[in-house]
Motif scaffolding. Sequence first.
Motif, PDB file in Angstrom:
ATOM      1  N   LEU A   1     -21.771   1.010  17.630  1.00  0.00           N
ATOM      2  CA  LEU A   1     -20.674   1.641  16.890  1.00  0.00           C
ATOM      3  C   LEU A   1     -19.473   0.726  16.776  1.00  0.00           C
ATOM      4  CD1 LEU A   1     -20.626   5.331  18.169  1.00  0.00           C
ATOM      5  CD2 LEU A   1     -21.560   4.438  16.058  1.00  0.00           C
TER       6      LEU A   1
ATOM      7  N   ARG B   1     -25.220   7.500  13.300  1.00  0.00           N
ATOM      8  CA  ARG B   1     -23.997   6.705  13.318  1.00  0.00           C
ATOM      9  C   ARG B   1     -22.821   7.502  12.772  1.00  0.00           C
ATOM     10  NH1 ARG B   1     -22.254   1.407  13.429  1.00  0.00           N
ATOM     11  NH2 ARG B   1     -20.442   0.972  12.136  1.00  0.00           N
TER      12      ARG B   1
ATOM     13  N   LEU C   1     -19.560   8.588  15.044  1.00  0.00           N
ATOM     14  CA  LEU C   1     -18.234   8.117  14.649  1.00  0.00           C
ATOM     15  C   LEU C   1     -17.283   9.284  14.411  1.00  0.00           C
ATOM     16  CD1 LEU C   1     -19.069   5.162  12.228  1.00  0.00           C
ATOM     17  CD2 LEU C   1     -18.039   5.015  14.501  1.00  0.00           C
TER      18      LEU C   1
ATOM     19  N   LYS D   1     -13.994   9.993  16.670  1.00  0.00           N
ATOM     20  CA  LYS D   1     -12.693  10.029  16.010  1.00  0.00           C
ATOM     21  C   LYS D   1     -11.961  11.323  16.314  1.00  0.00           C
ATOM     22  CE  LYS D   1     -10.530   9.625  11.443  1.00  0.00           C
ATOM     23  NZ  LYS D   1     -10.779   9.440   9.983  1.00  0.00           N
TER      24      LYS D   1
END
Length: 712
Positions: free
Chosen positions: A317, A337, A341, A345
């Motif tokens: 990542l 992925r 992510l 976040k």
Amino acid sequence: MCALFEVLCSYHGMLAWHLRAVSKAPPATDPVAENAASEAEAEAAAAAAAAAAHERDTCAVIAAALKRGRRTVWDLAARRVAALLSSDSLATSGSESYMQVVEWTSSFIAAGEAFCGSEAGALRQRLQHQTLKYFGAQHKRSMGVLKDMLNKEAWQPLPVEALEAYHRSARAQVPASAERLKAATTVKQGDFEVFVSEGVERLFSSASAGGSSNGGAQDGDVSGGSAPTTPAASGGGAVAEQDSKQAPGSDAAADKAGQDAPTLTAAALRIGTSWKRYAELMELLPPIAPQIFRGASEMYELYMLSIFQLFGKREALAMELSANTSDAQAMLTPRLRTALLRIAKERGINVTHWRPVRRAAEDNGGSAAAAEAAVAPPVAEKKSSGGMMSKLGARFDKLSDKLSARTPPKLSRTASASSSGGGGGGAHAVALPRMQTALEARQGQPVSPGAPPTPEAIADASARSRMEAILSSGNMYGLKESSIATESLAWVAGEVKGMRQRLVAQLPPGDGKAAGQFFSRTVEAADDLREHVLKSVSRLLLNSAAFAHALAGARFDAREVGDRHSAYVDVILNSFRQFSTKVSVAGVTGGVANVMFDDAIAATAEALVQGFAQHRKCTNEGRALMSLDLQTLSAGLRELRHGELPPNLDLVAEYIRAFYLPQEDVLGWAARHPEYTITQVVALIKSAADSQGWKRKDRNAIIERVEAGDLI
């Protein structure tokens, strides 16, 4: 609420009595009796009829007043309940009784709406407001408990009795749900008589029993309390023992059930219980269902991200996607992925700082110093390299002094410890400064170097030590633990997907669409994470990187075809024998073993193609030797696999056959096989050109078109 419900029942009884009195028909008169009766009797009958008519008129007036007063009586009762719900201590106390209060209040509201014939908007809003406050406090506590469980998780499977207790609690939710569905139907009909016939004990005791059996929550935790870690704690041991005494041959059945039962961890079982509890709360209060669903999603996402952080390739990542992807990126699907992510976040995690801690531990024997050096700041690295450059002269000594002046003392100690060899004292010297740095970030104040370690720092050190022990080479890089973690995540994903229709039905259309994306993009990514983690471990166990060194010693420029395969084939087969032994000793399931073996074959195929491409000189006899090596290797792997092999080795066979292609067919072959890199295709062209005597001009022209991507 029981007393208020009895008031409503009494009021309803008075209204029903007056309505029955109004509906009474006047007594019929007999004409013959009227002619024979005397005037006195006639006057008495007329007076009785007038009294009855007056009584009916009076009852009609009272009944009309009682009908109008139903709303007032209900408002007074609702205010009393709203005053009880307004207590902040009730919503934030964390007592399990609050869930019973929610169910009791929902039943009371259903009865009240049937009583007065209109919706109880004010009381519903008060219940929703207080429940949302309660849910926020309890969900925060649940997330904290789940984090602690994950930090202390040993990644060991729970006994089968824990799963049996979970299924029993799930079946216990069905009667309570049926009661609430019946109450909702009664509200639509507006028939309060049904509530009266049930009685106060059944109306409220059913909700109480359902609340106490749905999920087994303890200590006020809406998520369902701590997951049982032993048969005694789960409450299933006694039942299982009793069943085994009653059913003949139950030992064999129990063994079969244990083998077929899913692999669970304490954290996974807690999340599954939490989702069922949250689903029940969504059905009770649909207006706040979106907030409850988001809370449930956070628990699943935390579990998923924690498994990836511990067992996955975290550096996948941290790197941007490019044409030249690494193995880590290649094993990370776009869906996985994207999900990771987004989760990182939303949790405020900067994945660009992640480093391959597992690889550093592998290269340095799994020491703590190796793991710390992998995430050490660049300044510390410059400091250690400056000490080596000082031998070249005074000029480099000055440069080293300048770098040391800008480096904090604890970072300097970290660098010196990591560069000194990483013994026992070096590991301690590295770990302590990093604990202090993490503590400064949490508290926002500096910590003196001589201060004693805090409980938070000790907990961080314990968690890191446990992680390093799990991921060490002596523990087979966490093969068993990673298998248990991914299998438990797959079980949680299955439970969540089973509730999809039930949960989405409680959400508004806009939130239902977002929930659908969560199920399709995040929950479904559990299979991708399982495959990614298992592949990561399999490549570490196989150590396919050593195959390139073995291939480098082979000779493919021979002028004669021998009957003996190359030595690197024996190296690869020996590695696979050790790999199979490690996988069998770890005690993983057959499905996990198959996934790892197939990926090991895929890694071997990639290593073979890369190794063949690095051999600049190759003759026709050398290509024949490559084919012989591949046949011998395939036969040996097929014997270890006890069956057919995946088609990955066809990648190697196709690369060998391409050596014999005519010059004019090379570009077309490269266009049909994008699985080979440009470097591998160019190496093949150069080797074929030298062997077949192509003109240099033609060879260079073909290479230029391949590098430019002009293959058509």
